[in-house]
Design a protein around this motif. Structure first.
Motif, mmCIF file in Angstrom:
data_model
loop_
_atom_site.group_PDB
_atom_site.id
_atom_site.type_symbol
_atom_site.label_atom_id
_atom_site.label_comp_id
_atom_site.label_asym_id
_atom_site.label_seq_id
_atom_site.Cartn_x
_atom_site.Cartn_y
_atom_site.Cartn_z
ATOM 1 N N THR A 124 35.241 25.149 76.260
ATOM 2 C CA THR A 124 35.375 24.855 74.697
ATOM 3 C C THR A 124 36.541 23.946 74.506
ATOM 4 O OG1 THR A 124 37.094 26.727 74.535
ATOM 5 C CG2 THR A 124 34.603 27.104 74.136
ATOM 6 N N VAL A 125 36.584 23.406 73.271
ATOM 7 C CA VAL A 125 37.590 22.119 73.015
ATOM 8 C C VAL A 125 38.329 22.481 71.974
ATOM 9 C CG1 VAL A 125 37.494 19.447 72.384
ATOM 10 C CG2 VAL A 125 35.844 20.329 74.085
ATOM 11 N N THR A 126 39.482 22.219 71.853
ATOM 12 C CA THR A 126 40.398 22.054 70.779
ATOM 13 C C THR A 126 40.530 20.594 70.330
ATOM 14 O OG1 THR A 126 41.307 24.464 71.030
ATOM 15 C CG2 THR A 126 42.639 22.675 69.833
ATOM 16 N N ILE A 127 40.556 20.160 69.079
ATOM 17 C CA ILE A 127 41.083 18.847 68.560
ATOM 18 C C ILE A 127 42.156 19.125 67.743
ATOM 19 C CG2 ILE A 127 40.174 17.258 67.164
ATOM 20 C CD1 ILE A 127 38.537 17.283 69.763
ATOM 21 N N HIS A 128 43.150 18.468 68.242
ATOM 22 C CA HIS A 128 44.379 18.406 67.612
ATOM 23 C C HIS A 128 44.499 17.310 66.676
ATOM 24 C CE1 HIS A 128 46.031 21.586 70.446
ATOM 25 N NE2 HIS A 128 45.473 20.791 71.248
ATOM 26 N N GLY A 129 43.727 17.411 65.480
ATOM 27 C CA GLY A 129 43.920 16.482 64.323
ATOM 28 C C GLY A 129 42.512 16.564 63.781
ATOM 29 N N ASP A 130 41.875 15.319 63.224
ATOM 30 C CA ASP A 130 40.446 15.408 62.508
ATOM 31 C C ASP A 130 39.466 14.905 63.635
ATOM 32 O OD1 ASP A 130 41.829 15.716 60.073
ATOM 33 O OD2 ASP A 130 42.209 13.802 59.902
ATOM 34 N N LEU A 131 38.093 15.541 63.440
ATOM 35 C CA LEU A 131 37.224 15.213 63.909
ATOM 36 C C LEU A 131 36.440 14.007 63.295
ATOM 37 C CD1 LEU A 131 35.114 15.424 66.667
ATOM 38 C CD2 LEU A 131 33.856 17.063 65.387
ATOM 39 N N ILE A 132 36.271 12.849 63.633
ATOM 40 C CA ILE A 132 35.685 12.065 62.799
ATOM 41 C C ILE A 132 34.664 10.960 63.633
ATOM 42 C CG2 ILE A 132 35.995 9.609 61.549
ATOM 43 C CD1 ILE A 132 39.018 10.829 60.863
ATOM 44 N N GLY B 126 42.201 19.834 61.719
ATOM 45 C CA GLY B 126 41.986 19.212 60.474
ATOM 46 C C GLY B 126 40.827 18.996 59.716
ATOM 47 N N SER B 127 40.327 17.912 59.621
ATOM 48 C CA SER B 127 38.990 18.050 58.961
ATOM 49 C C SER B 127 37.886 17.570 59.630
ATOM 50 C CB SER B 127 38.982 16.821 57.785
ATOM 51 O OG SER B 127 40.001 17.403 56.835
ATOM 52 N N ILE B 128 36.583 17.519 59.090
ATOM 53 C CA ILE B 128 35.513 17.174 60.090
ATOM 54 C C ILE B 128 34.829 15.997 59.111
ATOM 55 C CG2 ILE B 128 33.115 17.429 60.785
ATOM 56 C CD1 ILE B 128 34.424 20.309 61.728
ATOM 57 N N SER B 129 34.550 14.755 59.539
ATOM 58 C CA SER B 129 33.990 13.727 58.762
ATOM 59 C C SER B 129 33.003 13.148 59.803
ATOM 60 C CB SER B 129 34.960 12.755 58.301
ATOM 61 O OG SER B 129 34.490 11.676 57.620
#
Length: 267
Positions: free
Chosen positions: A40-48, A66-69
């Motif tokens: 599994t993955v953790t994104i330290h910020g936005d996923l764009i 963060g946000s997902i865009s």
């Protein structure tokens, strides 16, 4: 090679594949990607992402901080998304048909623009700070959408929208249902929408009947109806004045009937 070593090397290979995918297709640097032992993955910020070359993510996200865009993507499913995110969920020009498997809780805005394949809001978070839907021509109703919107709710230029079924129960800002050409009535709006703290703007629609349900929505500050039919505009004026004057439902309906606007007196 022992089975344990095989599994370790296999997992390492998969982790590298996932990392390469995220670096290639998302606006990320290595320090923002954390891949756990279970892959599994953790994104330290936005996923764009603005890439067109994938239809789904090849991993499950433990967290996105963060946000997902996602814009101009061929993505067809939100499988793998975390249960909650602190930011916004922004989807522009995707191939999604609904929001199933997406985050159930978001801390910010839900913004859906030009998702031409979207036919349902199924899977949407129940609470959002703002809701904006635009240019989604296959969307027929608001079923499955958020129940509480802590700001503005805007549905604009959804040419196929025929019903407001599923509209939120509480809207703490303005409600805009604009330029939805097939929306001809607000029938049953009072069964869902209980409170709206701002104005209701239905400009650019072709309302022909059933707007009396607005009489039972508490908190409305006013109505706007530009670029619509003259009869509907007159009916809105009558309803809003009746609410301000403290008239009851029957008195308001009588005023509409006396003005030859009986089709608008329906709930």
């Amino acid at each position: 090679m022992t089975f344990k070593k095989f599994i370790q090397e296999s997992s390492s290979s998969k982790a590298e594949t996932i990392k390469r995918f995220l670096l290639s297709n998302c606006n990320l640097v290595e320090s923002e990607i954390e891949i756990h032992e279970d892959l599994t993955v953790t994104i330290h910020g936005d996923l764009i992402s603005e890439r067109e070359n994938f239809t789904r993510f090849p991993c499950a996200f433990r967290a996105i901080e963060g946000s997902i865009s996602l814009s101009h993507c061929q993505i067809k499913t939100l499988i793998g998304m975390p249960k909650s995110i602190p930011g916004d969920l922004l989807l522009y020009n995707t191939k999604l048909v609904d929001l199933e498997y997406g985050p159930e809780e978001i801390g910010g805005e839900l913004k859906l623009t030009a998702n031409q394949q979207m036919v349902s809001l199924k899977g949407a978070p129940r609470v959002v700070q703002k809701l904006s839907i635009a240019d989604s021509e296959k969307l027929r109703s608001l079923e499955g959408g958020p129940k509480t919107i802590n700001g503005t709710c805007k549905v604009d230029t959804c040419e196929g929208l025929q019903s407001i079924d599923g509209i939120a129960e509480t809207i703490e800002g303005n409600l805009l249902l604009t330029n939805c050409r097939e929306l001809e009535s607000l029938k049953g709006i009072h069964k869902n929408l209980k409170h709206c703290s701002g104005k209701i703007n239905v400009s650019g629609t072709r309302l022909k009947s059933h707007i009396m349900g607005l009489f039972f929505v508490k908190g409305i500050k006013g109505f706007e109806y530009n670029f619509g039919t003259g009869k509907a505009s007159k009916a809105f004026d009558i309803i809003f004045k009746a609410i301000k004057d403290g008239k009851d439902q029957l008195e308001c309906q009588d005023l509409l009937i006396d003005a030859n606007l009986e089709s608008f007196a329906g709930l």
